[in-house]
Design a protein around this motif. Structure first.
Motif, PDB file in Angstrom:
ATOM      1  N   LYS A 128      41.754  48.382  46.378  1.00  0.00           N
ATOM      2  CA  LYS A 128      43.170  48.743  46.215  1.00  0.00           C
ATOM      3  C   LYS A 128      43.681  49.517  47.431  1.00  0.00           C
ATOM      4  O   LYS A 128      44.814  49.321  47.887  1.00  0.00           O
ATOM      5  CB  LYS A 128      43.356  49.586  44.959  1.00  0.00           C
ATOM      6  CG  LYS A 128      44.800  50.033  44.749  1.00  0.00           C
ATOM      7  CD  LYS A 128      44.923  51.117  43.708  1.00  0.00           C
ATOM      8  CE  LYS A 128      46.324  51.715  43.707  1.00  0.00           C
ATOM      9  NZ  LYS A 128      46.456  52.865  42.800  1.00  0.00           N
ATOM     10  N   LEU A 131      44.995  47.362  50.188  1.00  0.00           N
ATOM     11  CA  LEU A 131      46.124  46.463  49.961  1.00  0.00           C
ATOM     12  C   LEU A 131      47.342  46.928  50.759  1.00  0.00           C
ATOM     13  O   LEU A 131      47.499  48.112  51.043  1.00  0.00           O
ATOM     14  CB  LEU A 131      46.454  46.410  48.464  1.00  0.00           C
ATOM     15  CG  LEU A 131      45.357  45.806  47.568  1.00  0.00           C
ATOM     16  CD1 LEU A 131      45.740  45.926  46.103  1.00  0.00           C
ATOM     17  CD2 LEU A 131      45.084  44.349  47.940  1.00  0.00           C
ATOM     18  N   THR A 133      51.012  45.758  50.310  1.00  0.00           N
ATOM     19  CA  THR A 133      52.323  45.921  49.688  1.00  0.00           C
ATOM     20  C   THR A 133      52.258  46.767  48.429  1.00  0.00           C
ATOM     21  O   THR A 133      51.208  46.885  47.777  1.00  0.00           O
ATOM     22  CB  THR A 133      52.921  44.548  49.332  1.00  0.00           C
ATOM     23  OG1 THR A 133      52.169  43.975  48.253  1.00  0.00           O
ATOM     24  CG2 THR A 133      52.891  43.610  50.528  1.00  0.00           C
ATOM     25  N   GLN A 136      51.354  44.682  45.359  1.00  0.00           N
ATOM     26  CA  GLN A 136      49.923  44.427  45.219  1.00  0.00           C
ATOM     27  C   GLN A 136      49.207  45.654  44.661  1.00  0.00           C
ATOM     28  O   GLN A 136      48.346  45.537  43.784  1.00  0.00           O
ATOM     29  CB  GLN A 136      49.329  44.047  46.575  1.00  0.00           C
ATOM     30  CG  GLN A 136      49.718  42.669  47.068  1.00  0.00           C
ATOM     31  CD  GLN A 136      49.162  42.378  48.444  1.00  0.00           C
ATOM     32  OE1 GLN A 136      48.970  43.300  49.260  1.00  0.00           O
ATOM     33  NE2 GLN A 136      48.915  41.116  48.733  1.00  0.00           N
ATOM     34  N   LYS A 137      49.575  46.822  45.145  1.00  0.00           N
ATOM     35  CA  LYS A 137      48.930  48.053  44.679  1.00  0.00           C
ATOM     36  C   LYS A 137      49.253  48.319  43.213  1.00  0.00           C
ATOM     37  O   LYS A 137      48.398  48.799  42.454  1.00  0.00           O
ATOM     38  CB  LYS A 137      49.364  49.224  45.547  1.00  0.00           C
ATOM     39  CG  LYS A 137      48.835  49.160  46.980  1.00  0.00           C
ATOM     40  CD  LYS A 137      49.254  50.364  47.791  1.00  0.00           C
ATOM     41  CE  LYS A 137      48.675  50.283  49.205  1.00  0.00           C
ATOM     42  NZ  LYS A 137      49.043  51.455  50.020  1.00  0.00           N
ATOM     43  N   ALA A 140      47.210  45.978  41.157  1.00  0.00           N
ATOM     44  CA  ALA A 140      45.817  46.424  41.172  1.00  0.00           C
ATOM     45  C   ALA A 140      45.608  47.596  40.230  1.00  0.00           C
ATOM     46  O   ALA A 140      44.626  47.636  39.470  1.00  0.00           O
ATOM     47  CB  ALA A 140      45.413  46.814  42.593  1.00  0.00           C
ATOM     48  N   LEU A 228      41.204  41.917  44.442  1.00  0.00           N
ATOM     49  CA  LEU A 228      41.880  40.998  45.371  1.00  0.00           C
ATOM     50  C   LEU A 228      42.470  39.817  44.614  1.00  0.00           C
ATOM     51  O   LEU A 228      43.574  39.355  44.917  1.00  0.00           O
ATOM     52  CB  LEU A 228      40.895  40.521  46.432  1.00  0.00           C
ATOM     53  CG  LEU A 228      40.367  41.602  47.401  1.00  0.00           C
ATOM     54  CD1 LEU A 228      39.363  40.999  48.357  1.00  0.00           C
ATOM     55  CD2 LEU A 228      41.528  42.226  48.174  1.00  0.00           C
ATOM     56  N   ALA A 231      45.499  41.096  42.460  1.00  0.00           N
ATOM     57  CA  ALA A 231      46.656  41.466  43.258  1.00  0.00           C
ATOM     58  C   ALA A 231      47.215  40.291  44.055  1.00  0.00           C
ATOM     59  O   ALA A 231      48.241  40.417  44.721  1.00  0.00           O
ATOM     60  CB  ALA A 231      46.288  42.614  44.217  1.00  0.00           C
ATOM     61  N   GLY A 232      46.512  39.163  44.000  1.00  0.00           N
ATOM     62  CA  GLY A 232      46.963  37.993  44.755  1.00  0.00           C
ATOM     63  C   GLY A 232      46.862  38.195  46.255  1.00  0.00           C
ATOM     64  O   GLY A 232      47.649  37.643  47.016  1.00  0.00           O
ATOM     65  N   ALA A 233      45.873  39.002  46.655  1.00  0.00           N
ATOM     66  CA  ALA A 233      45.739  39.307  48.090  1.00  0.00           C
ATOM     67  C   ALA A 233      44.836  38.303  48.794  1.00  0.00           C
ATOM     68  O   ALA A 233      44.009  37.657  48.172  1.00  0.00           O
ATOM     69  CB  ALA A 233      45.148  40.707  48.246  1.00  0.00           C
TER      70      ALA A 233
END
Length: 233
Positions: A128, A131, A133, A136-137, A140, A228, A231-233
């Motif tokens: 996290k 990350l 954006t 994203q955080k 997460a 990941l 969060a779609g990372a």
């Protein structure tokens, strides 16, 4: 988020423990010559030799009990406490000078590690922090909180767990015994022609290392990967 694999493992352990407790309850009397090994203070701890075992000595019983207890305490340290333990020597088979003894070790294990200290969670927070954006955080953190809620009910909970043990030794060298864990094939793996389930003996220390010792880095890596993904990372 699903923690189904975690809870399934816990349920499997409980089922095995309940079966073992029922089995031990009906296993007959302790061997008369070992009665002095117990008093009212330690009735539920230590070792017991039942009447079906004539070749195992009190010295062996004490040593085996201490070996298994120390192994479990060392491998579970910081994660679970191990209390109210005992090993019961149930029955034996002798072929020539070789003796095979069936036993069960059981203990109360209490979870003492806080969920936030679980390496899986720590790996999630590590991922996290990297990350980029806010979205994203936020995703997460939501995922992590879900896992913490899944783990929280297990914190401080006590389970009565049991493990089958096979002891093998030679009559001429009793203290040179070896300990094994008996693996039994699942029912769907047994062929129709088999008269009974196939058993494989694995050295007990190896079994303990594989099943009692936590792979911290592996758990951290799983946590990183799940964040990941979440969060779609």
């Amino acid at each position: 988020m699903k923690g189904s694999e975690f809870m399934t493992k816990i349920k499997q352990i409980i089922y095995v423990s309940v079966f073992a407790m029922l089995f031990l309850t009906g296993c007959g009397a302790d061997r008369p010559d070992t009665a002095t090994a117990y008093d009212s203070v330690i009735k539920n701890e230590g070792w017991r030799i039942q009447e079906a075992c004539s070749e195992i000595t009190e010295e062996m019983a004490e040593k085996i009990y201490q070996d298994v207890l120390k192994l479990k305490q060392d491998l579970r340290k910081g994660i679970y406490t191990v209390e109210n333990s005992r090993i019961v020597f149930l029955k034996e088979e002798r072929k020539g000078n070789e003796v095979t003894v069936r036993a069960v070790f059981e203990s109360d294990e209490t979870s003492v590690r806080k969920p936030k200290d679980h390496p899986l969670i720590q790996g999630m927070y590590e991922a996290k922090d990297k990350l980029v954006t806010d979205a994203q955080k936020e995703a997460a953190e939501t995922y992590i909180q879900g896992w913490l809620a899944e783990l929280e009910p297990e914190y401080g909970k006590t389970y009565r767990l049991s493990h089958d043990i096979v002891v093998k030794f030679d009559m001429e060298n009793r203290m040179g015994y070896h300990l094994y864990y008996p693996f039994i094939k699942e029912s769907n793996e047994i062929s129709e022609s088999s008269e009974q389930p196939e058993e494989t003996l694995e050295p007990f220390e190896q079994y303990a290392a594989d099943h009692w010792k936590e792979n911290v880095e592996e758990q951290r890596q799983i946590g990183r990967e799940r964040i990941l993904e979440a969060a779609g990372a």
